[in-house]
Motif scaffolding. Structure first.
Motif, PDB file in Angstrom:
ATOM      1  N   THR A  11      66.738  -0.957  45.656  1.00 43.16           N
ATOM      2  CA  THR A  11      66.854  -0.103  44.476  1.00 43.16           C
ATOM      3  C   THR A  11      65.478   0.242  43.926  1.00 43.16           C
ATOM      4  OG1 THR A  11      68.969  -1.157  43.951  1.00 43.16           O
ATOM      5  CG2 THR A  11      67.946   0.123  42.210  1.00 43.16           C
ATOM      6  N   ASP A  42      68.188   8.056  35.980  1.00 43.31           N
ATOM      7  CA  ASP A  42      69.100   7.247  35.159  1.00 43.31           C
ATOM      8  C   ASP A  42      70.069   6.450  36.026  1.00 43.31           C
ATOM      9  OD1 ASP A  42      67.954   8.065  32.796  1.00 43.31           O
ATOM     10  OD2 ASP A  42      69.512   9.546  32.331  1.00 43.31           O
ATOM     11  N   THR A  43      70.595   7.084  37.062  1.00 40.92           N
ATOM     12  CA  THR A  43      71.519   6.398  37.965  1.00 40.92           C
ATOM     13  C   THR A  43      70.847   5.212  38.633  1.00 40.92           C
ATOM     14  OG1 THR A  43      72.706   8.471  38.386  1.00 40.92           O
ATOM     15  CG2 THR A  43      72.981   6.695  40.006  1.00 40.92           C
ATOM     16  N   GLU A  44      69.644   5.425  39.140  1.00 40.35           N
ATOM     17  CA  GLU A  44      68.934   4.338  39.827  1.00 40.35           C
ATOM     18  C   GLU A  44      68.516   3.233  38.853  1.00 40.35           C
ATOM     19  OE1 GLU A  44      68.758   3.669  43.021  1.00 40.35           O
ATOM     20  OE2 GLU A  44      69.855   5.518  43.402  1.00 40.35           O
ATOM     21  N   ASN A  46      70.129   2.386  36.133  1.00 36.24           N
ATOM     22  CA  ASN A  46      71.355   1.628  35.848  1.00 36.24           C
ATOM     23  C   ASN A  46      71.705   0.696  37.001  1.00 36.24           C
ATOM     24  OD1 ASN A  46      71.780   2.635  33.273  1.00 36.24           O
ATOM     25  ND2 ASN A  46      72.922   4.400  34.018  1.00 36.24           N
ATOM     26  N   ASN A  47      71.543   1.170  38.240  1.00 37.78           N
ATOM     27  CA  ASN A  47      71.772   0.310  39.403  1.00 37.78           C
ATOM     28  C   ASN A  47      70.819  -0.881  39.384  1.00 37.78           C
ATOM     29  OD1 ASN A  47      73.761   2.002  40.373  1.00 37.78           O
ATOM     30  ND2 ASN A  47      72.418   3.051  41.810  1.00 37.78           N
ATOM     31  N   LYS A  49      69.321  -2.229  36.723  1.00 34.60           N
ATOM     32  CA  LYS A  49      69.712  -3.137  35.635  1.00 34.60           C
ATOM     33  C   LYS A  49      70.870  -4.032  36.071  1.00 34.60           C
ATOM     34  CE  LYS A  49      68.560  -0.206  31.674  1.00 34.60           C
ATOM     35  NZ  LYS A  49      69.163   0.566  30.559  1.00 34.60           N
ATOM     36  N   ASN A  50      71.874  -3.416  36.681  1.00 37.79           N
ATOM     37  CA  ASN A  50      73.033  -4.197  37.131  1.00 37.79           C
ATOM     38  C   ASN A  50      72.644  -5.219  38.191  1.00 37.79           C
ATOM     39  OD1 ASN A  50      74.714  -2.771  35.396  1.00 37.79           O
ATOM     40  ND2 ASN A  50      75.295  -1.286  36.956  1.00 37.79           N
TER      41      ASN A  50
END
Length: 133
Positions: A11, A42-44, A46-47, A49-50
């Protein structure tokens, strides 16, 4: 835990590649799609962070000898990404200001060209032909 760490590294790599390509798009003559780029990042993020949350949970459950070195690695990589993000923010701000100034110049140009024409009252007067004598 190694599996989660590998996922985080992937990621981070994708996010680094996105930052690089987005920064490069400002150097090209094409207009970058800021909304699309922002959504991709933003998508990456969030990935990321998760993945990191899951990794931290796993590190608390299964003590691992390399957890500290892994966290230091993540800290260094995230710091680099934040620096890239700041550079990207500067580029976006500069680009928006450039567009704003161009739009002001276009507006002034339209006003200047409009002042050379006939007054609006004469141009918009309807013409009537009388058929009765």
């Amino acid at each position: 835990m190694e599996k989660e760490f590998i996922q985080i590294k992937k990621t981070l790599k994708r996010l680094d590649d996105l930052h690089s390509s987005h920064l490069e798009s400002f150097n090209n003559d094409s207009m970058p799609d800021l909304e699309k780029q922002s959504a991709e990042r933003d998508t990456e993020v969030n990935n990321l962070k998760n993945s990191i949350s899951h990794f931290i949970t796993m590190a608390e459950i299964e003590p691992h000898t390399d957890a500290k070195s892994m966290m230091l690695f993540l800290n260094n990589r995230i710091t680099t990404l934040l620096d890239q993000n700041n550079a990207l923010e500067v580029k976006v701000t500069t680009y928006r200001e450039k567009i704003r100034n161009s739009m002001k110049q276009i507006s002034k140009g339209k006003q200047a060209i409009g002042s050379y024409g006939s007054p609006a009252g004469l141009v918009n007067k309807p013409k009537v032909i009388s058929l009765t004598k």
